[in-house]
Design a protein around this motif. Structure first.
Motif, PDB file in Angstrom:
ATOM      1  N   THR A   1       0.712  -1.128   0.057  1.00 21.29           N
ATOM      2  CA  THR A   1      -0.047  -0.046   0.158  1.00 21.29           C
ATOM      3  C   THR A   1       0.922   1.297  -0.035  1.00 21.29           C
ATOM      4  O   THR A   1       2.006   1.369   0.713  1.00 21.29           O
ATOM      5  N   ASP A   2       0.306   2.224  -0.721  1.00 21.26           N
ATOM      6  CA  ASP A   2       1.129   3.543  -1.038  1.00 21.26           C
ATOM      7  C   ASP A   2       1.314   4.057   0.819  1.00 21.26           C
ATOM      8  O   ASP A   2       0.540   4.138   1.568  1.00 21.26           O
ATOM      9  N   PRO A   3       2.561   4.723   0.895  1.00 20.76           N
ATOM     10  CA  PRO A   3       2.839   5.002   2.285  1.00 20.76           C
ATOM     11  C   PRO A   3       2.116   5.944   2.954  1.00 20.76           C
ATOM     12  O   PRO A   3       1.927   6.000   4.148  1.00 20.76           O
ATOM     13  N   LEU A   4       1.362   6.881   1.964  1.00 23.66           N
ATOM     14  CA  LEU A   4       0.607   7.932   2.390  1.00 23.66           C
ATOM     15  C   LEU A   4      -0.701   7.327   2.998  1.00 23.66           C
ATOM     16  O   LEU A   4      -1.430   7.745   4.068  1.00 23.66           O
ATOM     17  N   ASP A   5      -1.094   6.128   2.282  1.00 21.44           N
ATOM     18  CA  ASP A   5      -2.362   5.602   2.643  1.00 21.44           C
ATOM     19  C   ASP A   5      -2.437   4.781   4.048  1.00 21.44           C
ATOM     20  O   ASP A   5      -2.959   4.835   4.751  1.00 21.44           O
TER      21      ASP A   5
ATOM     22  N   THR B   1      -4.227  10.196   4.002  1.00 24.27           N
ATOM     23  CA  THR B   1      -5.130  10.618   3.052  1.00 24.27           C
ATOM     24  C   THR B   1      -6.826  10.344   3.336  1.00 24.27           C
ATOM     25  O   THR B   1      -7.140   9.746   4.368  1.00 24.27           O
ATOM     26  N   PHE B   2      -7.658  10.944   2.402  1.00 27.98           N
ATOM     27  CA  PHE B   2      -8.936  10.764   2.643  1.00 27.98           C
ATOM     28  C   PHE B   2      -9.374   9.370   2.424  1.00 27.98           C
ATOM     29  O   PHE B   2     -10.271   8.629   2.877  1.00 27.98           O
ATOM     30  N   LEU B   3      -8.636   8.498   1.738  1.00 25.65           N
ATOM     31  CA  LEU B   3      -8.689   7.241   1.559  1.00 25.65           C
ATOM     32  C   LEU B   3      -8.685   6.397   2.749  1.00 25.65           C
ATOM     33  O   LEU B   3      -7.901   6.861   3.745  1.00 25.65           O
ATOM     34  N   ASN B   4      -9.516   5.187   2.998  1.00 26.73           N
ATOM     35  CA  ASN B   4      -9.344   4.763   4.178  1.00 26.73           C
ATOM     36  C   ASN B   4      -7.914   4.283   4.609  1.00 26.73           C
ATOM     37  O   ASN B   4      -7.085   3.969   3.588  1.00 26.73           O
ATOM     38  N   ALA B   5      -7.636   4.326   6.003  1.00 30.78           N
ATOM     39  CA  ALA B   5      -6.097   3.836   6.337  1.00 30.78           C
ATOM     40  C   ALA B   5      -5.892   2.363   6.195  1.00 30.78           C
ATOM     41  O   ALA B   5      -6.584   1.278   6.795  1.00 30.78           O
ATOM     42  N   ILE B   6      -5.316   1.909   5.150  1.00 29.38           N
ATOM     43  CA  ILE B   6      -5.148   0.529   4.709  1.00 29.38           C
ATOM     44  C   ILE B   6      -3.569  -0.003   4.735  1.00 29.38           C
ATOM     45  O   ILE B   6      -2.922   0.506   4.259  1.00 29.38           O
ATOM     46  N   PRO B   7      -3.523  -1.011   5.792  1.00 24.98           N
ATOM     47  CA  PRO B   7      -2.092  -1.305   5.761  1.00 24.98           C
ATOM     48  C   PRO B   7      -1.644  -2.317   4.827  1.00 24.98           C
ATOM     49  O   PRO B   7      -2.521  -2.983   4.140  1.00 24.98           O
TER      50      PRO B   7
END
Length: 968
Positions: free
Chosen positions: A565-569, A574-580
């Motif tokens: 997953t992108d480090p920002l996410d 980010t507005f996208l759900n925090a996804i590990p």
């Protein structure tokens, strides 16, 4: 030495043994005559199964078939949506509703009996296919080239003993071309009457024999694509909302041109409670503040008509843009008359792009603007002062900051190599290796960096009167919206200030600064190796009943999945759900055996009675040992009538995602069951009221939150296997007095226990307060409330083995071919009547049930009619599909309050498609024209094909297509 022809017939027997042991045994028992006669019969079974092209008449397990002709007659360019029209399959994943979840746009998974895509096993040529999304083995059938499909077999019964885990509800087996000679060019173009929604397909296939016909090689290249379809292009500016109607004929009504007044595109705020409309204000397109307009009706839940409100449909995308290129190849070579090598190869590349809602702020995530903000006008400042407010909290649907979207590419490759032949005598073998890999890259577009946005809207004037971000002047300042110092990603310069007052206020430079594109990649791999042996003449049964048959084999399978997953996410900024990031793997070693034994043959009213049985033993690296079994009886009473029945025990091992995907931030759209207007809609209103009181929610309280509720969902490494029991009983009627007619009727019953449940947010909050055992349950532990406001504040939906499911019904199939007007008429009807579909949210509390049958997405009746007329060079197809009307609310809620809303039902669906073909004699050319949704039927009000239940309906409207085939 046996002849090549005889060897090919033995190979057909081997394939039949591996894929349909009971049918193989039945025909072997009948084949006591000449060897040539026996082989001819078995070849017929392998190809069609019966004289009416329906395997139902030779299999003790119910099977439905979709032929290549059926697929072509539909005009489908991607096979996924066509499959969901079959009565046995649910519309869990169509092209229109595949965008419901992150990362699934364009994916078509199969869902037999509405019991979940994880419980339906998809095979290609009888072998497994690699999964499509991280952590999940469910197959994207849109990857399967439509022109390369010979037929699709839907085996609707517990099949874990025969095929392994995931086959709890059955198997969907795509049989592709295995031998092809010549060449074919196929092209098709289609467009819709509403919105100009275009679809295209072009494919080229070619194959040849070599080495004195000992070998064959064939290749197919297919490309299809479709445009995106926006809501406005199809339905215009329709908007709907359910509004309370005091003293009306119903509690609520679905009103047109309505929506939520607690959030708008230009921003809205209140100096009182959300429902205090006299104190609500909005910003117009010029950034001026004024009182919110309420010209129609409104209620205290935040809904209104003829008012200033949000229109969510303006950003609703009905179909994503989708493109697919597939390359398929097959090869075979007879090393000797008794041994053959074979290979299969497939590669698919998919590009899919979808757009949805923009970022927004509402409820607990609304934007706080202080009185010293540089964009506060004198009029707004005076209004704030008059109301004693130093700040306002703005709820806003940020269309002007750009719609969020996903741009996804998927590359899937699969290779199979194997060998089959005769070991000695009646013993035959088939061994193969399969390797598949899926690589996905997903770009999340216009993904807001939240703290950059909060820095941008917290604008002040510097000493020179210039508008700047407050954080630029003081990086340690407390941001009003977050209540804390901003994340370093929003500091260090570069901040572009912007106003949020009025639709269009967010400037493009600011949007470019706080929006970004994040990238997530994933890879799935699958390796399967195994072999089987078969014997159609194992030993002679007593009383001259015939020969017993047997198939046995071993298999090793390894599945792995990794998502980066992108480090920002990952950081949750980010507005996208925090996804590990996530990953995992497992392997399983299996052994299986199947046998079929004719018990009685050639007796009055007992022409053939065959017993079949199968068992599979598995050892998983994750859950340990499991076993599955099946037994069945097939009774040929007379030539015209067969009776059949099966009993099976199935298992499903949790997949990688359910075990190891981690826990991720999520946002849930829920209706609070403790709100005053929802108490009476519970299955038992008194139980619901008592539980809400026990939670501290006072009687008569109403929720005023119009936004999603924050929470978390995710995996559980301690899951156990699911257990399933299935039994079927049916008949096959092929009357000799009506040539060309066949009828099948089968009852089925499935029960699943220890079901892995990842309940929806609504399930969690509703089951919490509807539990007959009080609030000390797992759901109430996962539905947290704010002690000061009583509002839902946090929801957890982790995977657990806590529920059970049961469903039963009847499948009906009728087939009739007869001459008509100098040509031939073919009729085929497939119908399913679901008798019951019951959920037990707590399997330890059987009194707590949810009856889904007859509610949206669970029609009681679903049927397909295919009619084909052929005369000379013409053929005309008329396809019709039907499903019964459904409740928009639960059965329990309807019984407790049948007048809660209108319309309370979604009407039945009846959609018709027409196609005409003409074959030019002695030229190799065939041309065709088609119309889908001939009568241009719209879906019911407020159902647009983008959700699970609404996807049953055709949301595109009448559409046309034309194409040609050229054989050369």
């Amino acid at each position: 030495m046996k002849t090549p022809t005889h060897t090919r017939k033995l190979l057909a027997i081997a394939c039949l043994a591996a894929l349909a042991g009971p049918a193989m045994a039945q025909d072997a028992a009948q084949a006591q005559a000449a060897d040539a006669s026996k082989a001819t019969k078995l070849e017929t079974v392998t190809v069609t199964g019966t004289r009416i092209s329906n395997p139902n008449v030779i299999s003790p397990t119910p099977i439905s078939v979709l032929s290549a002709a059926d697929i072509k007659a539909s005009g489908a360019v991607n096979i996924g949506d066509l499959m969901t029209t079959m009565p046995q399959l649910a519309t869990s994943f169509t092209m229109g509703n595949s965008t419901q979840s992150i990362g699934t746009a364009g994916i078509a998974r199969q869902d037999l009996r509405n019991l979940g895509t994880n419980r339906t096993l998809v095979l290609v040529n009888g072998r497994r296919f690699v999964g499509a999304t991280a952590g999940n083995t469910a197959v994207d059938v849109n990857l399967i080239p439509a022109d390369w499909v010979e037929r699709v077999e839907i085996i609707t019964g517990g099949a874990s003993a025969v095929y392994g885990a995931d086959a709890v509800t059955g198997v969907v087996n795509f049989i592709l071309k295995k031998n092809y000679q010549g060449a074919n060019l196929h092209a098709q173009y289609g467009t819709s009457e509403h919105g100009g929604f275009d679809k295209k397909l072009i494919s080229l296939s070619g194959g040849m024999n070599f080495a004195d016909n000992r070998g064959n090689v064939a290749v197919s290249v297919e490309h299809s694509n479709q445009d995106s379809l926006e809501f406005n292009d199809r339905f215009g500016h329709q908007a709907y909302s359910t509004i309370k109607t005091p003293n009306g004929p119903t509690d609520t009504a679905l009103i047109g041109n309505a929506g939520s007044y607690t959030i708008t595109e230009g921003g809205t705020f209140s100096f009182g409670k959300a429902a205090d409309v006299g104190k609500r204000y909005v910003f117009d397109a010029n950034g001026n503040v004024r009182q919110q307009r309420f010209g129609g009706i409104y209620d205290d839940t935040g809904r209104c008509s003829d008012c200033d409100r949000v229109d969510l449909n303006q950003v609703n995308q009905l179909q994503p843009r989708y493109g697919r290129t597939s390359i398929s190849s097959v090869a075979s070579f007879d090393i000797t008359p008794e041994h053959r090598l074979y290979a299969e190869g497939t590669y698919s590349h998919v590009d899919v792009k979808k757009f949805g809602q923009p970022a927004f702020g509402s409820g607990s995530t609304a934007y706080k603007i202080t009185s010293d903000n540089a964009y506060v006008t004198p009029e707004l400042a005076a209004l704030m002062k008059a109301n004693g407010a130093n700040s306002i909290t703005v709820s806003r649907f940020d269309v002007d900051s750009g719609r969020r979207g996903e741009d996804t590419s998927r590359d899937t490759s699969r290779a199979v190599i194997g060998a089959t032949g005769v070991i000695t005598g009646d013993w035959e073998y088939d061994t193969s290796l399969t390797y598949g890999v899926t690589d996905e890259t997903r770009h999340n577009l216009n993904n807001r960096i939240k703290d950059r946005f909060f820095a941008s809207i917290d604008a002040v004037k510097d000493g020179n009167g210039n508008i700047v971000c407050r954080s630029t002047l003081n990086p340690n300042s407390i941001n009003p919206s977050t209540g804390k110092v901003l994340n370093p990603i929003a500091l260090g310069g570069g901040c572009v200030p912007t106003s949020i007052f009025g639709n269009g206020a967010i400037n493009s430079a600011a949007a470019q600064w706080f929006n970004t594109t994040t990238t997530t990649t994933s890879r799935l791999t699958q390796f399967v190796g195994g072999g089987s042996v078969t014997n159609n003449n194992l030993f002679q049964m007593p009383f001259d009943a015939g020969s017993a048959s047997m198939a046995a084999g071993v298999e090793f399978r390894r599945e792995s999945s990794r998502q980066v997953t992108d480090p920002l996410d990952v950081a949750g900024v980010t507005f996208l759900n925090a996804i590990p990031p996530s990953g995992g793997a497992y392997d399983v070693k299996e052994g299986y055996i199947e046998t079929a034994m004719p018990l009685i043959t050639g007796k009055p009213f007992m022409q053939n009675l065959t017993f079949d049985a199968a068992a599979r033993f598995s050892d998983y690296s994750t859950i340990g040992h499991t076993k599955a079994w099946r037994w069945g009886l097939d009774w040929s009473v007379i030539d015209d009538l067969r009776l059949r029945g099966t009993m099976s025990s199935a298992v499903r091992a949790p997949n990688i995602g359910e075990l190891y995907s981690g826990q991720r931030e999520n946002f849930f759209t829920v209706t609070d069951p403790c709100s005053a207007n929802q108490i009476k809609n519970g299955p038992n209103p008194s139980v619901r009221q008592a539980n809400c009181l026990a939670l501290g929610v006072p009687q008569g309280w109403s929720s005023t939150v119009g936004s999603t509720v924050r929470g978390v969902s995710g995996s559980n490494p301690n899951l156990k296997p699911e257990q399933g029991r299935t039994w079927t009983a049916g008949m096959v009627f092929t009357p000799s007095f009506l040539t060309g007619f066949g009828l099948t009727v089968d009852y089925w019953n499935i029960k699943l226990t220890n079901a892995v449940s990842a309940p929806t947010g609504q399930d969690v909050v509703s089951h919490c307060v509807d539990s007959t055992t009080g609030i000390n349950n797992v759901y109430c532990q996962n539905a947290l409330r704010d002690s000061s406001t009583n509002e839902l504040s946090y929801i957890r939906t982790l995977n657990q083995n806590i529920s059970s499911l049961s469903t039963s019904g009847i499948d009906i199939g009728a087939y009739y071919s007869h001459p008509m007007f100098g040509g031939k008429m073919n009729w085929a009807v497939d119908a399913t009547r679901v008798i019951a579909f019951t959920e037990h949210p707590f399997q330890d509390d059987p009194s707590n049930t949810v009856q889904d049958n007859g509610t949206l997405g669970y029609p009681e009746w679903k049927a397909v009619l295919r009619a084909t007329y052929i005369r000379n060079n013409w053929s005309v197809n008329w396809n019709a599909r039907y499903f019964s009307s459904m409740l928009r609310v639960s059965n329990e809620s309807y019984r407790s309050n049948p007048k809660q809303t209108t319309p309370i039902r979604a009407g039945s669906g009846f959609f018709n498609d027409l196609r005409a073909n003409y074959t030019f004699a002695n030229s190799g050319w065939q041309a065709y024209l088609g119309v889908t949704n001939v009568f241009d039927r719209d879906p019911p009000v407020n159902l647009f094909g983008t959700t699970f239940g609404s996807a049953l309906y055709d949301a595109i409207g009448r559409a046309y297509y034309a194409g040609f085939n050229y054989n050369f």
